[in-house]
Design an enzyme around this catalytic site. Structure first.
Site: not given
Length: 354
Positions: A70, A93, A231, A235, A237, A335
């Site tokens: 990130k 988060s 995923e 979750g 989506d 990640s």
């Protein structure tokens, strides 16, 4: 069974936004990050190669600044703010929060970070630490702070928008922004430059910033590579949106992969994923625990649940669809590694909170 439900009214992606980020944007982000972000190591494991029948190379963004990829997108985005910017606001988060906190401190920009009160304590503490300690160049920046909220009663985007308007701050979203996507894509770019080309690239997916950036880089640098987004089952989506072509949402999914608890794909990320990603898949929380345990025992790596999504996807495909994996060169992005020590112990022992 899918847990995500269609967004009402049924919303289809704006396909024109797939061109909002191009490979040259990732090249430019790499130049911005050169000497700032770590060129994280790529490691291999004979045990993983034996389990999968493949040559698997793991890009360890757990060794990136703030312990996650990130930082790449956060620094790239904040570095492009106009000189008269009053500061930035981010909601996250944890890993995006830390990335924005460090990047803003290094660039001398005020930052307000909105975090759920139930985010991992190690991530809240680290975010405050980056804001208070500041960057090596600037020191702490006046007015920077962490604002916590109750996720059961508050929508973070609404709270963030209100604070940003009140204080005149620019919002730096966790994944759905062209500069964020371009910055995240530099991780895959480095992996391909150092060890490519690959037959397949497995990438974790929350809101899709890393996945969409990685897919753009892969399409430009190794067009024959199969790009797979992974995923958590709870979750799903993006997976359901990818399958149906209609945006789906899942609110507060009870998965251990806290970094992938995004409610829905992004306005920018989803059209790119639909165009450039070959497949989406999901894995169970128990598979995440097993993958965490595997890299800890065999490679001595501490990786958070969201961070092993890609590896868990490779391991599942090696069992269920070995023709996609065996004999192939596989790239995987680990990640991030920000996980509370006590929680990590519980997770790799088979427990841990949802």
């Amino acid at each position: 069974m899918p847990s995500a439900t269609p967004v009402s009214p049924k919303i289809r992606p704006d396909e024109s936004l797939a061109d909002s980020v191009v490979f040259n944007d990732i090249v430019s982000a790499a130049a911005t990050l050169r000497g700032i972000a770590h060129r994280s190591p790529v490691l291999t494991s004979r045990a993983i190669d034996t389990l999968t029948g493949a040559s698997v190379m793991l890009k360890c963004e757990s060794f990136q600044r703030v312990g996650a990829f990130k930082f790449r997108g956060a620094y790239n985005a904040i570095s492009q703010l106009p000189g008269n910017a009053n500061g930035v606001l981010a909601y996250s988060s944890g890993n995006h929060a830390q990335g924005v906190a460090l990047a803003s401190a290094m660039l001398g920009v005020r930052a307000v970070i909105v975090m759920p009160a139930d985010a991992p304590a190690v991530k809240i503490a680290a975010t405050r630490g980056y804001l208070e300690a500041g960057g090596a160049q600037t020191g702490s920046v006046k007015g920077s702070e962490v604002v916590t909220f109750d996720p059961a009663t508050t929508v973070r985007e609404e709270l963030g928008a209100r604070i940003a308007e009140e204080r005149g701050l620019a919002i730096v979203p966790p994944y759905d922004h062209p500069h964020i996507i371009a910055g995240q894509g530099t991780a895959a770019m480095e992996l391909i430059e150092d060890h490519g080309p690959f037959d397949a690239l497995y990438v974790c997916c929350g809101g899709g910033g890393l996945l969409s950036g990685s897919a753009i880089a892969s399409r430009a640098m190794q067009p024959g590579c199969r790009v797979v987004g992974v995923e958590p089952e709870l979750g799903d989506d993006v997976t359901e949106s990818f399958r149906t072509g209609v945006l789906h949402a899942v609110h507060r999914p009870p998965t251990i992969a806290d970094g992938a608890r995004t409610p829905r794909p992004g306005r920018y990320t989803f059209p790119i994923i639909r165009r450039d990603v070959d497949a989406m898949m999901t894995v169970a929380d128990d598979e995440l625990r097993s993958a965490m345990r595997l890299v800890f025992e065999r490679m001595k790596l501490v990786v958070e649940p969201s961070g092993v999504l890609g590896l868990a996807g490779v391991l599942r495909d090696a069992k269920e669809r070995p023709e996609l994996v065996r004999g192939r060169r596989i790239g995987v992005l680990l990640s991030g590694g920000n996980v509370d020590p006590a929680e990590f112990s519980g997770l790799i022992s088979g427990g841990g909170r949802a």
